[in-house]
Scaffold this motif. Structure first.
Motif, PDB file in Angstrom:
ATOM      1  N   GLY B  13       0.759  -1.274  -0.185  1.00  0.00           N
ATOM      2  CA  GLY B  13      -0.251   0.020  -0.081  1.00  0.00           C
ATOM      3  C   GLY B  13       1.020   1.551  -0.118  1.00  0.00           C
ATOM      4  O   GLY B  13       0.295   2.383   0.261  1.00  0.00           O
ATOM      5  N   LYS B  14       2.300   1.187  -0.601  1.00  0.00           N
ATOM      6  CA  LYS B  14       2.893   2.513  -0.405  1.00  0.00           C
ATOM      7  C   LYS B  14       2.579   3.525  -1.212  1.00  0.00           C
ATOM      8  O   LYS B  14       2.486   4.880  -0.566  1.00  0.00           O
ATOM      9  N   THR B  15       2.271   3.018  -2.467  1.00  0.00           N
ATOM     10  CA  THR B  15       1.863   4.148  -3.465  1.00  0.00           C
ATOM     11  C   THR B  15       0.386   4.605  -2.989  1.00  0.00           C
ATOM     12  O   THR B  15       0.289   5.943  -2.923  1.00  0.00           O
ATOM     13  N   SER B  16      -0.407   3.918  -2.329  1.00  0.00           N
ATOM     14  CA  SER B  16      -1.884   4.478  -2.153  1.00  0.00           C
ATOM     15  C   SER B  16      -1.673   5.591  -0.985  1.00  0.00           C
ATOM     16  O   SER B  16      -2.199   6.461  -1.089  1.00  0.00           O
ATOM     17  N   VAL B  17      -0.831   4.974  -0.045  1.00  0.00           N
ATOM     18  CA  VAL B  17      -0.801   5.948   1.023  1.00  0.00           C
ATOM     19  C   VAL B  17       0.088   7.357   0.720  1.00  0.00           C
ATOM     20  O   VAL B  17      -0.457   8.292   1.269  1.00  0.00           O
ATOM     21  N   GLY B 139      -6.720  -2.003   6.926  1.00  0.00           N
ATOM     22  CA  GLY B 139      -7.461  -2.402   8.374  1.00  0.00           C
ATOM     23  C   GLY B 139      -9.002  -2.525   7.960  1.00  0.00           C
ATOM     24  O   GLY B 139      -9.521  -3.080   8.880  1.00  0.00           O
ATOM     25  N   ASP B 140      -9.357  -2.192   6.866  1.00  0.00           N
ATOM     26  CA  ASP B 140     -10.933  -2.081   6.700  1.00  0.00           C
ATOM     27  C   ASP B 140     -11.396  -3.445   6.269  1.00  0.00           C
ATOM     28  O   ASP B 140     -12.527  -3.633   6.097  1.00  0.00           O
ATOM     29  N   VAL B 141     -10.275  -4.428   6.040  1.00  0.00           N
ATOM     30  CA  VAL B 141     -10.901  -5.762   5.892  1.00  0.00           C
ATOM     31  C   VAL B 141     -10.687  -6.821   6.725  1.00  0.00           C
ATOM     32  O   VAL B 141     -11.175  -8.103   6.542  1.00  0.00           O
TER      33      VAL B 141
END
Ligand SMILES: Nc1nc2c(ncn2[C@@H]2O[C@H](COP(=O)(O)OP(=O)(O)OP(=O)(O)O)[C@@H](O)[C@H]2O)c(=O)[nH]1
Ligand SMILES: [Mg+2]
Ligand SMILES: [Zn+2]
Ligand SMILES: [Zn+2]
Lengths: 332, 232
Positions: B13-17, B139-141
């Motif tokens: 999730g680096k890019t998303s963050v 954390g949403d899943v």
């Protein structure tokens, strides 16, 4: 920091997780009677090459590690009240909101997708101080939290329960509850795990045992376990419930379990029965709270009739599953 | 300019963050740019370009990705300065778990996701152990309890770090991350700066292109495993 401990035995006694420092880096475990300074000085060039640093830096890192360990057990902030003051909506209009919640309160968040419910939650979680796009302010016990307090509270203030969540760990129910209880550094870990199991079984339509794999639980069983766990083992004072589906669990009992554990419950729902268990409803539109509706006495009266209808529907579902008839009448 | 090293396992999730962080910084009038280090090809540059975030990308190809990263770190920094960035994030994945791109005097962020298994925090090594901030995604899943157990394991592996839950999907938690970035030291130059962790030792014959397997073909810095001997 290390100088206050003459030997590793003294460190292990005061801070048992200190051993992790050596295990995690593949360093030889120090002898209990050794002095920390001697241990680091005696490390071989090979061992140092393995951890990628020199003895002095490593000793300093160990001191930092020890200094930070007490933060492991840092509990979620306790709160007597949570206050949310309005900011501005997406249309630039002021949001007229001054809401104070205390433990045991249940509020329903209603409004279409994109109306601002997620942003509201993010504001609460970050203890917004007029520094998010909404301009809202969130106060703990009537006070603004300082920067350090906000970071420390980050991720510990709001627990979440949503229908998108699934168990992913490769553990049995009992192993998992033990792991969770241990992470809370509780005194009686097995007892805590057993209590949650019992509660979850009360909520779930179909009972399950401690040796069931988490990933083998049915939808209703998973939800029941998540709710019981949040009520009993989770330290966060606020719980966000994002639509509990009707998966054969008693949803009103679930909410009661959370409030009974002293949580403030924020509940995003479009289910009238659940919404009526809340004392107030926040109606979202255009990124802001457009209205706060207190549940009226008439609505409270409707609750009884609604609950009856809901019970009938549940009985019908049950009958359907068992291959029974699907006859329905309003009267009985 | 502040330099931030962002490391974590592939797809954590680096890019998303970083996209979420850029949005928050943007609202505060600060410009974030990214240099992405990949082993092979990656789509990240397209993603950053589409979001209007200045991005340069490099592929290590046949070279050791860790060495490739250090050799280009100062150039990346110079690029960030030339673009007038306020914050330069260096995103790297695919570095081996033994290594870490974190640099003394620059904010070090590690991104790990909740789906990667509870042993991951202990397994990914200095990338997490030497980070100042650990951002936990996805954390949403997973259940609340799993999030808490995971965060606990992260804190045990690195009690010094600030642990933040950041959602790459909704951006929840990005404000907290932006707050930490704002308080990080500026990095005026990387000349003479030190890595927080040494790079892998070279050189063996395979580093130089050897492909044949067997003792006769091994030279240089070679290390042998000890295999237990079963009594016959
Ligand atoms: N559900 C969920 N998905 C996420 C979250 N963060 C990222 N993702 C998804 O995870 C996948 C990988 O995300 P990236 O941001 O590309 O991960 P990365 O670490 O940059 O990946 P590489 O650079 O390829 O190593 C994408 O499909 C994202 O949409 C999150 O918080 N929740
Ligand atoms: Mg990426
Ligand atoms: Zn490496
Ligand atoms: Zn080699």
């Amino acid at each position: 920091m290390t100088s206050q401990y003459p030997t590793f035995a003294a460190i292990w006694a005061a801070l048992p997780p200190a051993r992790d420092f050596f295990a995690a880096q593949g360093l030889p475990m120090p002898a209990p009677e050794a002095a920390p300074a001697d241990y680091f000085a005696a490390l071989t060039p090979d061992a140092l090459a393995e951890v990628g640093t020199d003895a002095g830096t490593l000793a300093a890192r160990f001191a930092d590690f020890l200094a930070a360990l007490p933060r492991l057990g840092a509990a979620a902030p306790r709160l007597a009240s949570l206050t949310i003051r309005g900011g501005t909506g997406k249309d630039g209009r002021p949001e007229r909101l001054d809401l104070t919640l205390v433990p045991g309160d249940v509020v329903a968040l209603v409004g279409p997708t994109g109306s601002g419910k997620s942003r509201f939650l993010a504001d609460v979680e970050w203890l917004a101080d007029a520094d998010t796009p909404t301009g809202r302010r969130v106060l703990l016990d009537g006070k603004t939290a300082d920067a350090a307090g906000r970071l420390a509270a980050s991720g510990r203030l709001v627990a979440q329960l949503s229908q998108n969540m699934h168990f992913v760990m490769d553990l049995t129910v009992r192993e998992f509850l033990i792991a969770h209880a241990e992470s809370r550094l509780l005194a009686d870990v097995p007892a805590a795990a057993e209590a949650v199991e019992g509660l979850a079984n009360e909520l779930a339509g179909e009972p399950f045992g401690p040796d069931t794999a988490l990933t083998a639980l049915s939808g209703g069983q998973s939800r029941a376990l998540m709710i019981a766990d949040v009520a009993r083992l989770c330290a966060s004072p606020i719980v966000l419930v994002d639509e509990i589906e009707n998966a054969g669990i008693d949803r009103r009992k679930a909410i009661a379990l959370l409030t009974g554990s002293g949580k403030i419950v924020l509940m995003a729902t479009h289910d009238p029965l659940l919404a009526l268990t809340a004392g107030r409803r926040l109606v979202f539109a255009a990124g802001a709270v457009a209205a706060v509706i207190a549940t009226s006495p008439e609505e409270k009266t409707s609750l009884a009739a609604l609950a009856q209808a809901d019970a009938k529907l549940a009985a019908l579902r049950d009958s359907l599953r068992r291959g029974g008839s699907l006859c329905f009448s309003q009267e009985k | 300019m502040q330099l931030v090293t962002v490391a974590g396992p592939p797809s954590s999730g680096k890019t998303s963050v970083l996209l979420r962080l850029a949005a928050v910084l943007g609202r505060q009038g600060k410009r974030l740019g990214v240099v992405k280090f990949d082993c092979l090809t990656g789509r990240d540059k397209d993603v950053f370009d589409a979001a209007g975030i200045p991005c340069a990308a490099g592929q290590s190809g046949a070279l050791c990705p860790d060495h490739f990263f250090v050799c280009n770190a100062a150039d990346a920094h110079a690029w960030g300065l030339s673009r007038g960035l306020d914050v330069l994030a260096v995103e790297s994945a695919g570095l081996c778990n033994r290594c870490a791109p974190h640099i003394e005097g620059a904010l070090a962020v590690c991104v790990v996701d909740n789906l990667s298994g509870i042993d991951t925090p202990a397994k990914i090594g200095p990338m997490l152990r030497l980070a100042d901030v650990v951002a936990v995604t996805k954390g949403d899943v997973v259940s609340q309890a799993e999030r808490e157990v995971f965060a606990f394991r992260v804190r045990r592996a690195n009690p010094r770090a600030t642990v933040l839950f950041v959602s790459g999907l909704t951006g929840q938690g990005a404000e907290a991350l932006a707050h930490v970035v704002a308080g990080a030291p500026a990095t005026p130059t990387l000349d003479g700066a030190s890595l927080r962790f040494t790079m892998p030792a070279a050189v063996c014959s395979y580093c130089l292109g050897q492909r044949k397997i067997g003792a006769d073909h091994q030279m240089g810095n070679v290390r042998k495993m000890d295999f237990p001997r079963e009594p016959a």
